[in-house]
Design an enzyme around this catalytic site. Structure first.
Site, PDB file in Angstrom:
ATOM      1  N   GLY A 149      -0.292  -5.200   0.519  1.00  0.00           N
ATOM      2  CA  GLY A 149      -1.458  -5.143  -0.341  1.00  0.00           C
ATOM      3  C   GLY A 149      -1.242  -5.809  -1.684  1.00  0.00           C
ATOM      4  N   GLU A 152       3.206  -6.040   7.242  1.00  0.00           N
ATOM      5  CA  GLU A 152       2.500  -4.966   7.947  1.00  0.00           C
ATOM      6  C   GLU A 152       2.914  -4.827   9.402  1.00  0.00           C
ATOM      7  OE1 GLU A 152      -0.203  -6.170   4.502  1.00  0.00           O
ATOM      8  OE2 GLU A 152       1.100  -7.187   5.955  1.00  0.00           O
ATOM      9  N   GLU A 185      -1.797  -9.405  -1.102  1.00  0.00           N
ATOM     10  CA  GLU A 185      -3.233  -9.608  -0.878  1.00  0.00           C
ATOM     11  C   GLU A 185      -4.011  -9.548  -2.184  1.00  0.00           C
ATOM     12  OE1 GLU A 185      -4.147  -7.839   3.471  1.00  0.00           O
ATOM     13  OE2 GLU A 185      -3.050  -6.477   2.162  1.00  0.00           O
ATOM     14  N   ALA A 201       0.839  -1.193   0.000  1.00  0.00           N
ATOM     15  CA  ALA A 201       0.000   0.000   0.000  1.00  0.00           C
ATOM     16  C   ALA A 201       0.878   1.249   0.000  1.00  0.00           C
ATOM     17  CB  ALA A 201      -0.915  -0.007   1.223  1.00  0.00           C
TER      18      ALA A 201
END
Length: 269
Positions: free
Chosen positions: A120, A143, A123, A74
């Site tokens: 992300g 994270e 993911e 992200a």
């Protein structure tokens, strides 16, 4: 599904139609390793919706610009600007909404993972129907190194894909694993040399696109929707999908073509 002639201009992704039935969406923020900011997530959703609403498109490839990264996570600046818990939950739900949309599309989505797929990016890759990785790919859920946890589905899809223990390892350690380890644990389905990645994804997409589109969509639904059901319920779901396909023109065409020793002409009806 109806065919749409509308086109959308994008700044952070590119959309290319490789053939009549296959399209590629490329994450295109190479200066930041294709980090997933809000604009990119929104444009990726819009691109997917455009292709999903085009009855000609039967397979989609998602990849990243360049050789270094699929998506390195992200956008950290955006994360740092989140003001409160409500904003954090809203950010997570935004990413989760995109990954759920990928899973629920009628169109199969192949993730062609080149380079880093972290946070992300990992993911997003996990939401795809099939994952092909280049031999230089790296995967991880780092994270915890930021005082966070996965928010776009990583804690849940990793458990379903690789099992509870390995999901704990990835999400708690924040460690990065290479493509061969990802293949070994089931995080990806195939590893190919970096130079062959897009060709391999394209070949697979063309193979899928050559099949009966209603049967492909029903198979995707049955696998995704049945994966978390008790076996008896999952088998009933399979029977219902199978029964519905028997009523289609494509079923009649497919069986007739087989008996007549010719190539079927699918209409998606």
């Amino acid at each position: 599904m109806t065919t749409t002639a509308s086109a959308v201009a994008f700044e952070t992704i590119t959309l290319e139609r490789n053939s009549e039935h296959v399209a590629t969406l490329t994450l295109n923020r190479p200066k930041v390793l294709n980090a997933l900011n809000a604009q990119l997530l929104g444009e990726l959703r819009a691109g997917l919706e455009q292709l999903e609403n085009d009855s000609r498109v039967r397979a989609i490839i998602i990849t990243g610009t360049g050789d270094r990264a699929f998506a390195a996570g992200a956008d950290i600046a955006e994360l740092n600007a989140i003001p409160d818990a409500l904003g954090g939950a809203r950010k997570a739900r935004s990413g989760q909404g995109l990954t759920l949309y990928v899973e629920r599309m009628r169109t199969p989505v192949i993730m062609a993972v080149n380079g880093f797929a972290l946070g992300g990016g990992c993911e997003l890759a996990m939401a795809g129907d099939i994952r092909i990785a280049s031999d230089n790919a790296k995967f991880g859920q780092p994270e915890v190194n930021l005082g966070l946890m996965p928010g776009f589905g990583g804690s849940q899809r990793s458990t379903r894909l690789v099992g509870r223990g390995m999901a704990m390892f990835l999400c708690l350690s924040g460690d990065t694993i290479d493509a061969q380890m990802a293949l070994q644990i089931g995080l990806v389905d195939r590893v190919v040399p970096q130079a062959e990645l897009l060709d391999a994804a394209q070949k697979l997409a063309q193979t899928i696109a050559s099949k009966a589109p209603l049967a492909v969509a029903a198979t995707k639904r049955a696998i995704n929707n049945g994966a978390h059901l008790a076996i008896a319920d999952a088998l009933e779901l399979e029977a219902l999908e199978f029964g519905a396909l028997v009523t289609t023109d494509d079923f009649r065409e497919g069986t007739s073509a087989f008996l007549e020793k010719r190539k079927p002409n699918w209409t998606g009806k």
